[in-house]
Scaffold this motif. Structure first.
Motif, PDB file in Angstrom:
ATOM      1  N   GLN A 162     -11.965 -15.795   6.904  1.00 54.92           N
ATOM      2  CA  GLN A 162     -12.534 -14.809   7.830  1.00 54.92           C
ATOM      3  C   GLN A 162     -13.905 -15.175   8.408  1.00 54.92           C
ATOM      4  O   GLN A 162     -14.179 -14.848   9.571  1.00 54.92           O
ATOM      5  N   ALA A 203      -5.670  -7.295  -2.140  1.00 56.32           N
ATOM      6  CA  ALA A 203      -5.076  -7.095  -0.805  1.00 56.32           C
ATOM      7  C   ALA A 203      -6.104  -6.988   0.308  1.00 56.32           C
ATOM      8  O   ALA A 203      -5.743  -6.754   1.466  1.00 56.32           O
ATOM      9  N   VAL A 248       4.298  -6.341   1.489  1.00 56.16           N
ATOM     10  CA  VAL A 248       4.485  -5.406   0.369  1.00 56.16           C
ATOM     11  C   VAL A 248       4.322  -3.996   0.913  1.00 56.16           C
ATOM     12  O   VAL A 248       3.299  -3.671   1.529  1.00 56.16           O
ATOM     13  N   LEU A 253      -9.353 -15.042  -0.338  1.00 56.14           N
ATOM     14  CA  LEU A 253     -10.269 -15.747  -1.237  1.00 56.14           C
ATOM     15  C   LEU A 253     -10.112 -15.281  -2.681  1.00 56.14           C
ATOM     16  O   LEU A 253     -10.128 -16.083  -3.612  1.00 56.14           O
ATOM     17  N   ALA A 254      -9.938 -13.953  -2.876  1.00 54.74           N
ATOM     18  CA  ALA A 254      -9.846 -13.414  -4.239  1.00 54.74           C
ATOM     19  C   ALA A 254      -8.525 -13.798  -4.903  1.00 54.74           C
ATOM     20  O   ALA A 254      -8.504 -14.308  -6.031  1.00 54.74           O
ATOM     21  N   ASP A 262     -12.246  -7.559  -1.631  1.00 59.63           N
ATOM     22  CA  ASP A 262     -12.595  -6.494  -0.680  1.00 59.63           C
ATOM     23  C   ASP A 262     -11.909  -5.159  -0.959  1.00 59.63           C
ATOM     24  O   ASP A 262     -12.332  -4.139  -0.423  1.00 59.63           O
ATOM     25  N   LEU A 269     -18.049  -9.389   0.328  1.00 62.68           N
ATOM     26  CA  LEU A 269     -18.459 -10.740   0.720  1.00 62.68           C
ATOM     27  C   LEU A 269     -17.505 -11.766   0.127  1.00 62.68           C
ATOM     28  O   LEU A 269     -16.921 -11.543  -0.955  1.00 62.68           O
ATOM     29  N   GLY A 270     -17.421 -12.919   0.807  1.00 56.95           N
ATOM     30  CA  GLY A 270     -16.539 -13.970   0.340  1.00 56.95           C
ATOM     31  C   GLY A 270     -16.850 -14.412  -1.079  1.00 56.95           C
ATOM     32  O   GLY A 270     -15.936 -14.613  -1.887  1.00 56.95           O
ATOM     33  N   HIS A 282     -20.628 -21.503   2.613  1.00 60.77           N
ATOM     34  CA  HIS A 282     -19.298 -21.505   3.211  1.00 60.77           C
ATOM     35  C   HIS A 282     -18.481 -22.726   2.785  1.00 60.77           C
ATOM     36  O   HIS A 282     -17.265 -22.634   2.632  1.00 60.77           O
ATOM     37  N   ASP A 333       2.091 -12.684  -0.316  1.00 58.52           N
ATOM     38  CA  ASP A 333       1.265 -12.418   0.863  1.00 58.52           C
ATOM     39  C   ASP A 333       2.199 -12.352   2.077  1.00 58.52           C
ATOM     40  O   ASP A 333       3.172 -13.084   2.160  1.00 58.52           O
ATOM     41  N   ARG A 334       1.841 -11.478   3.014  1.00 63.37           N
ATOM     42  CA  ARG A 334       2.676 -11.367   4.223  1.00 63.37           C
ATOM     43  C   ARG A 334       2.556 -12.617   5.099  1.00 63.37           C
ATOM     44  O   ARG A 334       3.458 -12.939   5.851  1.00 63.37           O
TER      45      ARG A 334
HETATM   46  C1  FAD Z   1     -14.920 -11.292  10.711  1.00 57.50           C
HETATM   47  C2  FAD Z   1     -15.394 -11.444   9.291  1.00 57.50           C
HETATM   48  C3  FAD Z   1     -16.416 -12.334   9.009  1.00 57.50           C
HETATM   49  C4  FAD Z   1     -16.865 -12.506   7.700  1.00 57.50           C
HETATM   50  N1  FAD Z   1     -17.888 -13.381   7.448  1.00 57.50           N
HETATM   51  C5  FAD Z   1     -18.290 -13.583   6.181  1.00 57.50           C
HETATM   52  C6  FAD Z   1     -19.299 -14.529   5.891  1.00 57.50           C
HETATM   53  O1  FAD Z   1     -19.843 -15.164   6.792  1.00 57.50           O
HETATM   54  N2  FAD Z   1     -19.659 -14.727   4.585  1.00 57.50           N
HETATM   55  C7  FAD Z   1     -19.048 -14.031   3.568  1.00 57.50           C
HETATM   56  O2  FAD Z   1     -19.377 -14.243   2.398  1.00 57.50           O
HETATM   57  N3  FAD Z   1     -18.103 -13.118   3.809  1.00 57.50           N
HETATM   58  C8  FAD Z   1     -17.702 -12.877   5.093  1.00 57.50           C
HETATM   59  N4  FAD Z   1     -16.734 -11.960   5.349  1.00 57.50           N
HETATM   60  C9  FAD Z   1     -16.144 -11.221   4.226  1.00 57.50           C
HETATM   61  C10 FAD Z   1     -15.139 -12.089   3.478  1.00 57.50           C
HETATM   62  O3  FAD Z   1     -14.358 -12.816   4.398  1.00 57.50           O
HETATM   63  C11 FAD Z   1     -14.278 -11.193   2.609  1.00 57.50           C
HETATM   64  O4  FAD Z   1     -15.122 -10.527   1.700  1.00 57.50           O
HETATM   65  C12 FAD Z   1     -13.220 -11.965   1.809  1.00 57.50           C
HETATM   66  O5  FAD Z   1     -12.454 -12.792   2.646  1.00 57.50           O
HETATM   67  C13 FAD Z   1     -12.322 -10.977   1.091  1.00 57.50           C
HETATM   68  O6  FAD Z   1     -11.343 -11.693   0.401  1.00 57.50           O
HETATM   69  P1  FAD Z   1     -10.093 -10.911  -0.215  1.00 57.50           P
HETATM   70  O7  FAD Z   1      -9.290 -11.960  -0.886  1.00 57.50           O
HETATM   71  O8  FAD Z   1     -10.546  -9.748  -0.991  1.00 57.50           O
HETATM   72  O9  FAD Z   1      -9.313 -10.320   1.045  1.00 57.50           O
HETATM   73  P2  FAD Z   1      -8.588 -11.058   2.248  1.00 57.50           P
HETATM   74  O10 FAD Z   1      -9.184 -12.379   2.512  1.00 57.50           O
HETATM   75  O11 FAD Z   1      -8.566 -10.068   3.354  1.00 57.50           O
HETATM   76  O12 FAD Z   1      -7.116 -11.307   1.716  1.00 57.50           O
HETATM   77  C14 FAD Z   1      -6.200 -10.267   1.536  1.00 57.50           C
HETATM   78  C15 FAD Z   1      -4.809 -10.849   1.638  1.00 57.50           C
HETATM   79  O13 FAD Z   1      -3.866  -9.840   1.271  1.00 57.50           O
HETATM   80  C16 FAD Z   1      -2.771  -9.893   2.146  1.00 57.50           C
HETATM   81  N5  FAD Z   1      -2.167  -8.558   2.184  1.00 57.50           N
HETATM   82  C17 FAD Z   1      -2.806  -7.372   2.321  1.00 57.50           C
HETATM   83  N6  FAD Z   1      -1.939  -6.356   2.302  1.00 57.50           N
HETATM   84  C18 FAD Z   1      -0.718  -6.912   2.154  1.00 57.50           C
HETATM   85  C19 FAD Z   1       0.592  -6.363   2.083  1.00 57.50           C
HETATM   86  N7  FAD Z   1       0.816  -5.042   2.153  1.00 57.50           N
HETATM   87  N8  FAD Z   1       1.640  -7.206   1.936  1.00 57.50           N
HETATM   88  C20 FAD Z   1       1.421  -8.548   1.848  1.00 57.50           C
HETATM   89  N9  FAD Z   1       0.214  -9.120   1.932  1.00 57.50           N
HETATM   90  C21 FAD Z   1      -0.846  -8.311   2.064  1.00 57.50           C
HETATM   91  C22 FAD Z   1      -3.362 -10.302   3.476  1.00 57.50           C
HETATM   92  O14 FAD Z   1      -2.394 -10.918   4.315  1.00 57.50           O
HETATM   93  C23 FAD Z   1      -4.462 -11.279   3.058  1.00 57.50           C
HETATM   94  O15 FAD Z   1      -4.012 -12.616   3.039  1.00 57.50           O
HETATM   95  C24 FAD Z   1     -16.269 -11.767   6.655  1.00 57.50           C
HETATM   96  C25 FAD Z   1     -15.229 -10.876   6.943  1.00 57.50           C
HETATM   97  C26 FAD Z   1     -14.787 -10.718   8.244  1.00 57.50           C
HETATM   98  C27 FAD Z   1     -13.672  -9.764   8.538  1.00 57.50           C
END
Ligand code: FAD
Length: 437
Positions: A40, A104, A77, A12-13, A295, A312-313, A379, A32-33
């Motif tokens: 999520q 990440a 990565v 999402l970020a 996150d 959070l998302g 959502h 992204d991998r």
């Molecule tokens: C089961 C679950 C339910 C949830 N429910 C809710 C909800 O109902 N409402 C809400 O607001 N939030 C919810 N959340 C939290 C929300 O989903 C997260 O806060 C949000 O998705 C974080 O986004 P992000 O982009 O920071 O990380 P992510 O969505 O985790 O994205 C990180 C990305 O980085 C990539 N990545 C990481 N390391 C590497 C690497 N070394 N090499 C290549 N690629 C890499 C991953 O493949 C991934 O695509 C939930 C989380 C979980 C786990």
């Protein structure tokens, strides 16, 4: 160096950041991998066979189809280096940017519990959810074939962690067992047990929500054990710190998370939860041109000195977009701006017809259909960052929430799908082997 923003992570970020930069015509490389974005909040729906994995995994190439300046690199990565704003890919090649945005995400935290990493099922990625779905489906099929000859405990499940992930997963699995029994396909449904070390479910909610969640789970037939920790996970069960045990082939881990592995050696000393501490404008002290969002970041909460915003998302999506805006501001020679989070509230869907939400400045609590409407609004907004057809999601979700006829078994066949109407070639490649996030 020519200006190019490197974004690690297409969650999402990272997606929000790259879309905003792409809208402004800035050159971006997003790495992204996975070749898809994973949503999520709906992972438990995949794990409990209510939705196919493809419906919550949107290919990055589809998301960025209209953004000519955004290039997507599908690669793991192995190292991020904030001091040189570079990423080392698993094949040994290196990418360098004028700016680096670390998005990440997080990884499950097993807190050193023996056997948890090896034998428990985490629920953090689409691959995790699909692995769990296949495992449960195999157990269910065996149990249905065996009828009354089924082994005791074969379908029992222990869910670790009483936060939204654990509660939502427990609710969905308990309803599934109930539906299978009502339809006559299972004579002895599995017992779903939710355990948490603390003294309440949904601890971040108010006490009214704690009791609401406990009552709804009990109504669905789940058992809740509070004040008990997991001492060890074994291939055939779980041992608690009060000496009791439950024999089960299925332990689901919703017990916590920490910053992605790549953040641990990116340069800055990792802060609380293995995440990177950022300044109010989401940049990192001592690392010019670098931003950390979502996150993987400890983002200061301006309303509570010393505290960080939750994982959070909406925090992830808003911070990704904000970092992009600050990059554009800096490029234009204007000062960057401190991140302002628009709080959308906290919410959890405990099952069909059961949801709880706390919204608004004073965390006004609502339950049932109103809470579900709040959940749906937030959502749908999160999904609108990756899908243009959020109305398809809204239709699917109302149908899911409203459907009383739980005897419609989605356990293995034909779950009711979200009608995304994507291009036929937009199929995510979901690889099930475990990787360290
Ligand atoms: C089961 C679950 C339910 C949830 N429910 C809710 C909800 O109902 N409402 C809400 O607001 N939030 C919810 N959340 C939290 C929300 O989903 C997260 O806060 C949000 O998705 C974080 O986004 P992000 O982009 O920071 O990380 P992510 O969505 O985790 O994205 C990180 C990305 O980085 C990539 N990545 C990481 N390391 C590497 C690497 N070394 N090499 C290549 N690629 C890499 C991953 O493949 C991934 O695509 C939930 C989380 C979980 C786990």
């Amino acid at each position: 160096m020519a200006e190019r923003v490197l974004v690690l992570g297409g969650g999402l970020a990272g997606v929000a950041c790259a879309l905003e930069l792409g809208d402004k015509g800035v050159d971006v490389t997003l790495v992204d991998r996975n070749d898809y974005h994973q949503f999520q909040p709906l992972l438990y729906q995949v794990a409990s066979s209510q939705l196919p994995a493809e419906d919550i995994a949107r290919p990055h190439r589809a998301i960025f189809r209209e953004h000519a300046t955004v290039e997507v690199v599908n690669a793991g990565v192995s190292r991020a280096d904030l001091s040189t704003r570079s990423l080392t890919l698993e094949d040994g090649s290196t990418l360098q940017g004028s700016h680096l945005v670390l998005a990440a995400g997080a990884r499950p935290n097993f807190f050193g519990v023996p056997g948890a990493a090896e034998h428990a099922f985490p629920l953090y990625s689409v691959a995790d959810a699909e692995r769990l779905r296949l495992h449960l489906q195999r157990l269910l099929e065996d149990a249905i074939d065996q009828g009354s000859a089924m082994q005791p405990g074969q379908l029992d499940v222990v869910v670790v962690g009483g936060g939204p992930t654990g509660v939502e997963t427990t609710g969905a699995l308990a309803e599934l067992m109930l539906a299978l029994r009502k339809s006559g396909r299972l004579t002895r449904p599995g017992q779903i047990t939710l355990v948490d070390r603390g003294d309440a479910l949904l601890a971040q909610f108010s006490s009214k929500a704690h009791s609401y969640a406990a009552a709804r789970l009990a109504k669905a037939g789940a058992v809740v054990r509070l004040g008990v920790g997991v001492a060890a996970v074994k291939p055939d069960g779980v041992v608690f710190d009060d000496g009791t045990q439950i024999s089960t082939p299925t332990v689901i881990w919703g017990g916590g998370e920490s910053g992605a592995t790549v953040a641990q050696s990116a340069g800055p000393a990792p802060g609380r939860g293995g995440r990177i501490d950022v300044l109010p404008d989401l940049s990192v002290a001592g690392y010019p041109g670098c931003y950390v969002v979502g996150d993987v970041a400890n983002i200061p909460d301006p309303t509570s000195p010393g505290a960080s915003l939750p994982q959070l998302g909406s925090v992830a999506q808003q911070s990704g977009k904000w970092a992009a805006e600050n990059i554009v501001r800096a490029r234009n020679g204007t000062p960057t701006s401190p991140f302002v989070y628009k709080d959308k509230g906290i919410m959890a869907m405990i099952g069909r017809n059961a949801a709880v939400a706390e919204v608004g400045k004073h965390r006004h609590q609502v339950e049932g259909p109103l809470a579900f409407a709040a959940w749906l609004g937030v959502h749908a907004m999160l999904l609108s960052g990756v899908h243009s057809k959020t109305d398809a999601f809204i239709t699917w979700a109302w149908d899911y929430f409203d459907r009383d006829h739980a005897a419609t078994i989605e356990a293995s066949a034909n779950p009711h799908r979200v009608a995304w109407a994507d291009h036929g070639e937009d199929v995510p490649h979901i690889v099930l082997e475990r990787v360290s996030p």
